[in-house]
Design a protein around this motif. Structure first.
Motif, PDB file in Angstrom:
ATOM      1  N   LEU A 268       0.825  -1.212   0.000  1.00  9.73           N
ATOM      2  CA  LEU A 268       0.000   0.000   0.000  1.00  9.73           C
ATOM      3  C   LEU A 268       0.855   1.256   0.000  1.00  9.73           C
ATOM      4  CD1 LEU A 268      -2.839  -1.009   2.523  1.00  9.73           C
ATOM      5  CD2 LEU A 268      -3.054  -0.697   0.046  1.00  9.73           C
ATOM      6  N   ARG A 269       1.939   1.257   0.761  1.00 13.80           N
ATOM      7  CA  ARG A 269       2.819   2.431   0.782  1.00 13.80           C
ATOM      8  C   ARG A 269       3.494   2.640  -0.576  1.00 13.80           C
ATOM      9  NH1 ARG A 269       4.129   0.316   5.902  1.00 13.80           N
ATOM     10  NH2 ARG A 269       6.037  -0.619   5.059  1.00 13.80           N
ATOM     11  N   ALA A 270       3.896   1.515  -1.191  1.00 12.36           N
ATOM     12  CA  ALA A 270       4.553   1.627  -2.501  1.00 12.36           C
ATOM     13  C   ALA A 270       3.571   2.060  -3.589  1.00 12.36           C
ATOM     14  CB  ALA A 270       5.189   0.292  -2.870  1.00 12.36           C
ATOM     15  N   ALA A 271       2.322   1.600  -3.481  1.00 11.45           N
ATOM     16  CA  ALA A 271       1.336   1.883  -4.528  1.00 11.45           C
ATOM     17  C   ALA A 271       0.759   3.283  -4.421  1.00 11.45           C
ATOM     18  CB  ALA A 271       0.212   0.847  -4.488  1.00 11.45           C
ATOM     19  N   PHE A 272       0.520   3.765  -3.194  1.00 12.53           N
ATOM     20  CA  PHE A 272      -0.182   5.033  -3.014  1.00 12.53           C
ATOM     21  C   PHE A 272       0.693   6.103  -2.373  1.00 12.53           C
ATOM     22  CE2 PHE A 272      -3.369   1.647  -2.940  1.00 12.53           C
ATOM     23  CZ  PHE A 272      -4.193   2.067  -3.979  1.00 12.53           C
ATOM     24  N   GLY A 273       1.917   5.731  -1.977  1.00  8.34           N
ATOM     25  CA  GLY A 273       2.827   6.719  -1.424  1.00  8.34           C
ATOM     26  C   GLY A 273       2.467   7.095  -0.001  1.00  8.34           C
ATOM     27  N   GLY A 274       3.465   7.596   0.727  1.00  7.72           N
ATOM     28  CA  GLY A 274       3.239   8.020   2.101  1.00  7.72           C
ATOM     29  C   GLY A 274       3.061   6.848   3.029  1.00  7.72           C
ATOM     30  N   SER A 275       2.927   7.159   4.294  1.00 10.99           N
ATOM     31  CA  SER A 275       2.745   6.104   5.297  1.00 10.99           C
ATOM     32  C   SER A 275       1.293   5.683   5.371  1.00 10.99           C
ATOM     33  CB  SER A 275       3.230   6.587   6.675  1.00 10.99           C
ATOM     34  OG  SER A 275       2.522   7.751   7.063  1.00 10.99           O
ATOM     35  N   GLY A 276       0.371   6.684   5.315  1.00  9.50           N
ATOM     36  CA  GLY A 276      -1.047   6.344   5.365  1.00  9.50           C
ATOM     37  C   GLY A 276      -1.460   5.759   6.711  1.00  9.50           C
ATOM     38  N   TRP A 277      -2.764   5.490   6.835  1.00  7.84           N
ATOM     39  CA  TRP A 277      -3.263   4.887   8.065  1.00  7.84           C
ATOM     40  C   TRP A 277      -3.822   3.519   7.742  1.00  7.84           C
ATOM     41  CZ3 TRP A 277      -8.038   2.982   9.572  1.00  7.84           C
ATOM     42  CH2 TRP A 277      -8.148   2.629  10.926  1.00  7.84           C
ATOM     43  N   PHE A 278      -3.506   2.569   8.595  1.00  8.38           N
ATOM     44  CA  PHE A 278      -4.009   1.208   8.418  1.00  8.38           C
ATOM     45  C   PHE A 278      -4.412   0.687   9.789  1.00  8.38           C
ATOM     46  CE2 PHE A 278      -3.869  -3.358   7.641  1.00  8.38           C
ATOM     47  CZ  PHE A 278      -4.436  -3.449   6.374  1.00  8.38           C
ATOM     48  N   PRO A 279      -5.574   0.010   9.902  1.00  5.40           N
ATOM     49  CA  PRO A 279      -5.995  -0.491  11.218  1.00  5.40           C
ATOM     50  C   PRO A 279      -4.907  -1.365  11.839  1.00  5.40           C
ATOM     51  CG  PRO A 279      -7.738  -0.784   9.602  1.00  5.40           C
ATOM     52  CD  PRO A 279      -6.529  -0.356   8.840  1.00  5.40           C
ATOM     53  N   PRO A 280      -4.481  -1.081  13.061  1.00  3.40           N
ATOM     54  CA  PRO A 280      -3.406  -1.872  13.676  1.00  3.40           C
ATOM     55  C   PRO A 280      -3.873  -3.292  13.993  1.00  3.40           C
ATOM     56  CG  PRO A 280      -4.332  -0.337  15.277  1.00  3.40           C
ATOM     57  CD  PRO A 280      -4.972  -0.017  13.950  1.00  3.40           C
ATOM     58  N   ILE A 281      -3.139  -4.274  13.483  1.00  2.00           N
ATOM     59  CA  ILE A 281      -3.512  -5.663  13.747  1.00  2.00           C
ATOM     60  C   ILE A 281      -3.128  -6.057  15.169  1.00  2.00           C
ATOM     61  CG2 ILE A 281      -1.340  -6.581  12.857  1.00  2.00           C
ATOM     62  CD1 ILE A 281      -4.840  -8.196  12.569  1.00  2.00           C
ATOM     63  N   ARG A 282      -2.075  -5.441  15.713  1.00  2.05           N
ATOM     64  CA  ARG A 282      -1.659  -5.731  17.095  1.00  2.05           C
ATOM     65  C   ARG A 282      -2.504  -4.905  18.051  1.00  2.05           C
ATOM     66  NH1 ARG A 282       3.571  -8.166  17.588  1.00  2.05           N
ATOM     67  NH2 ARG A 282       4.669  -8.307  15.596  1.00  2.05           N
ATOM     68  N   SER A 283      -3.742  -5.281  18.182  1.00  3.65           N
ATOM     69  CA  SER A 283      -4.700  -4.557  19.009  1.00  3.65           C
ATOM     70  C   SER A 283      -5.754  -5.524  19.503  1.00  3.65           C
ATOM     71  CB  SER A 283      -5.356  -3.428  18.197  1.00  3.65           C
ATOM     72  OG  SER A 283      -6.087  -3.976  17.110  1.00  3.65           O
ATOM     73  N   SER A 284      -6.603  -5.035  20.401  1.00  2.51           N
ATOM     74  CA  SER A 284      -7.696  -5.878  20.892  1.00  2.51           C
ATOM     75  C   SER A 284      -8.628  -6.266  19.750  1.00  2.51           C
ATOM     76  CB  SER A 284      -8.473  -5.157  21.994  1.00  2.51           C
ATOM     77  OG  SER A 284      -8.946  -3.899  21.538  1.00  2.51           O
ATOM     78  N   GLY A 285      -8.838  -5.339  18.799  1.00  2.64           N
ATOM     79  CA  GLY A 285      -9.664  -5.666  17.643  1.00  2.64           C
ATOM     80  C   GLY A 285      -9.048  -6.758  16.789  1.00  2.64           C
ATOM     81  N   GLY A 286      -7.717  -6.746  16.671  1.00  2.88           N
ATOM     82  CA  GLY A 286      -7.036  -7.801  15.921  1.00  2.88           C
ATOM     83  C   GLY A 286      -7.194  -9.163  16.558  1.00  2.88           C
ATOM     84  N   VAL A 287      -7.099  -9.218  17.895  1.00  2.00           N
ATOM     85  CA  VAL A 287      -7.282 -10.493  18.598  1.00  2.00           C
ATOM     86  C   VAL A 287      -8.696 -11.010  18.395  1.00  2.00           C
ATOM     87  CG1 VAL A 287      -7.116 -11.667  20.818  1.00  2.00           C
ATOM     88  CG2 VAL A 287      -5.604  -9.758  20.332  1.00  2.00           C
ATOM     89  N   VAL A 288      -9.673 -10.126  18.544  1.00  2.03           N
ATOM     90  CA  VAL A 288     -11.080 -10.532  18.383  1.00  2.03           C
ATOM     91  C   VAL A 288     -11.325 -11.028  16.964  1.00  2.03           C
ATOM     92  CG1 VAL A 288     -13.449  -9.658  18.301  1.00  2.03           C
ATOM     93  CG2 VAL A 288     -11.965  -9.057  20.219  1.00  2.03           C
TER      94      VAL A 288
END
Length: 525
Positions: A111-131
């Motif tokens: 995603l960074r290579a395709a659209f440039g910048g860091s951007g925002w992505f939902p963190p997988i290392r989170s309570s939502g990721g565990v659920v």
């Protein structure tokens, strides 16, 4: 009674040992737990129960309804393919998702290579990721039972409701769901018990729950009393969940019947929406993780597959085979005792003996280790005058591991054996005895041949469950006695996802065997 009591003690002794820690509370231990452990553990446990409960209901019930009651392209394929995630242990799915979706993973890198910048992505290392991961791993429990309920309750009940003026959507909520409630609640309870028992997936996310807290108290703090008292709290959680399930089911009677009527033919956007939903879940829960595992294995195979792996595989297969044979023998004894002795005492002992599947592996590991350590000390004291200079006799042996594994998975082996035993009629036994066969000959020449299918199913199911099992093996094994599951834990603890893929792939391939069995004997079409 004489046959069932020793088998029931396999489960009862560890549970009683753990619960007995309440009889000798240690103020210093409880003060430490109350200040530094319990707040996070209780909050995280409540979050998991709520989040995973909603997740598995959404996934399991919706997919079960679509594949059982609706007609759309690919329905027959999805009906069995959506059970494939059962073959993938939650801890394998966890580290694959982290490896894929983390900041340095291929998805965010692309995603960074395709659209440039860091951007925002939902963190997988989170309570939502565990659920999310645990919901994807455990939804098949709800899916399998709910699909069976929808397929057997009869589509004509919905047609009758619609004839009375109820819309199709209202008929789903007011007729189909209430009729399927016992099966849905049963699947939900299994999923939540697996959530409470999970150790590997939450370890990958560094998400503290009771299971990780028990492990850290024992192996990081070397505080067995703290581990025991945390385990006792987890037992109370599991027992409370079982009581709630019984209360929710209530005492109503539910009748299943053969399905009838035509399936609901989906049209237009609903038709392709069903295909898209089933495809999305299957891709995320099984296909993409398998592709990623295969990619990692291809990268590390030449360097990582060395002389250690035959040992990992050999120990895993040996432990699983011995545990499966032990459980099969115990299950056969329990099923035979239940058939021959119909008193209340035998029924209760059988029920208690099969309670272990509802108890997390970390709890059973603690409950088995404490009496074994006590017995070990007695044996050492008795053997020292004879010149024995070792520091342990029983601890860390395969025998101790087998005791804990048998207590954990006896219910898995008992169900298919008992179901097969119930199919043998009294008339068949009486006919065999009328031909002059004694009791042992009846067992050898009538019961065992007719039980062959149930025994084989029990053997296979327990074998694969032990191959996937992590906490009991990790906590009771001898130092250096590593299996495939232990290898996965060690590599994921270091964040080496690619090196964890090789043992994980072996485990997943072994897990496909019982899933194939379930698809063969699954819900009606």
């Amino acid at each position: 009674m004489a046959l069932t009591l020793p088998i029931a003690l396999l489960t009862l002794v560890p549970l009683l040992v753990v619960l007995a820690s309440f009889l000798s509370p240690q103020p210093a231990v409880w003060t430490h737990l109350a200040h530094y452990v319990l707040p996070d553990v209780l909050r995280n446990t409540a979050l998991l129960i709520g989040g995973v409960g909603c997740g598995v209901l959404l996934l399991g019930v919706s997919l079960a309804w679509l594949t059982a009651m609706c007609e759309f392209p690919g329905r027959r394929f999805f009906a069995w393919a959506l059970m494939l995630p059962l073959a993938m242990p939650a801890y394998v799915l966890a580290f694959v998702m982290v490896g894929l979706l983390d900041f340095t993973g291929p998805v965010q890198t692309w995603l960074r290579a395709a659209f440039g910048g860091s951007g925002w992505f939902p963190p997988i290392r989170s309570s939502g990721g565990v659920v999310l991961v645990l919901s994807l791993a455990f939804y098949p429990y709800v899916y399998l039972l709910a699909r069976n309920a929808f397929a057997t309750q009869g589509r004509r009940a919905l047609e009758a409701a619609q004839m009375l003026g109820v819309s199709r959507r209202k008929a789903f909520w007011r007729v189909a769901i209430p009729m399927a409630r016992p099966w849905i609640v049963g699947g939900l309870t299994l999923a939540l018990m697996e959530t409470l028992a999970d150790f590997g997936a939450v370890s990958v996310f560094n998400f503290d729950t009771f299971t990780t807290a028990i492990y850290k108290a024992w192996f990081a703090l070397f505080n067995l009393p703290a581990a025991s008292q945390l385990a006792s709290l987890l037992v109370l959680f599991v027992l409370a969940l079982a009581v709630i399930e019984q209360r929710v089911r209530g005492e109503r009677l539910y009748h299943a019947r053969a399905g009838g009527g035509e399936r609901i033919a989906l049209r237009g956007s609903a038709r392709w929406g069903a295909v898209a939903w089933c495809t999305l879940v299957l891709l995320v829960a099984f296909v993409i993780p398998m592709i990623q595992l295969g990619h990692w294995v291809a990268q590390v195979w030449a360097d990582d597959f060395d002389a250690r792996y035959p040992a990992f595989i050999g120990r895993s297969v040996l432990l699983a085979a011995l545990a499966a044979l032990l459980v099969m023998a115990l299950a056969l004894a329990l099923a035979y005792a239940r058939r021959r002795y119909r008193d209340a005492g035998t029924r209760w002992l059988v029920r208690l003996a099969t309670l272990g599947y509802a108890v997390p592996g970390t709890v059973l590991a603690v409950g088995v280790f404490i009496p074994i350590a006590w017995l070990d000390n007695l044996l050492l004291a008795a053997l020292q005058p004879l010149g024995f200079d070792g520091f342990q006799v029983l601890k860390g042996t395969v025998a101790v591991m087998l005791l804990a594994l048998a207590a954990r998975f006896l219910a898995v082996g008992f169900q298919p054996v008992d179901s097969a035993m119930q199919r043998i009629t009294r008339n068949q036994e009486e006919a065999a005895r009328s031909l002059g066969l004694r009791s042992r000959q009846v067992v050898a020449r009538l019961h065992l041949p007719l039980l062959r299918g149930g025994l084989l199913t029990a053997l296979l199911m327990v074998f694969v469950d032990v191959m996937k099992e992590m906490p009991i093996t990790l906590m009771t094994r001898a130092f250096g006695w590593d299996t495939l599951a232990v290898r996965v834990f060690e590599m994921t603890s270091e964040g080496m996802w690619d090196r964890a893929a090789l043992p994980a792939l072996f485990i997943v391939l072994a897990g496909l065997l019982p899933v194939m069995l379930l698809t063969r004997h699954g819900a009606p079409e």
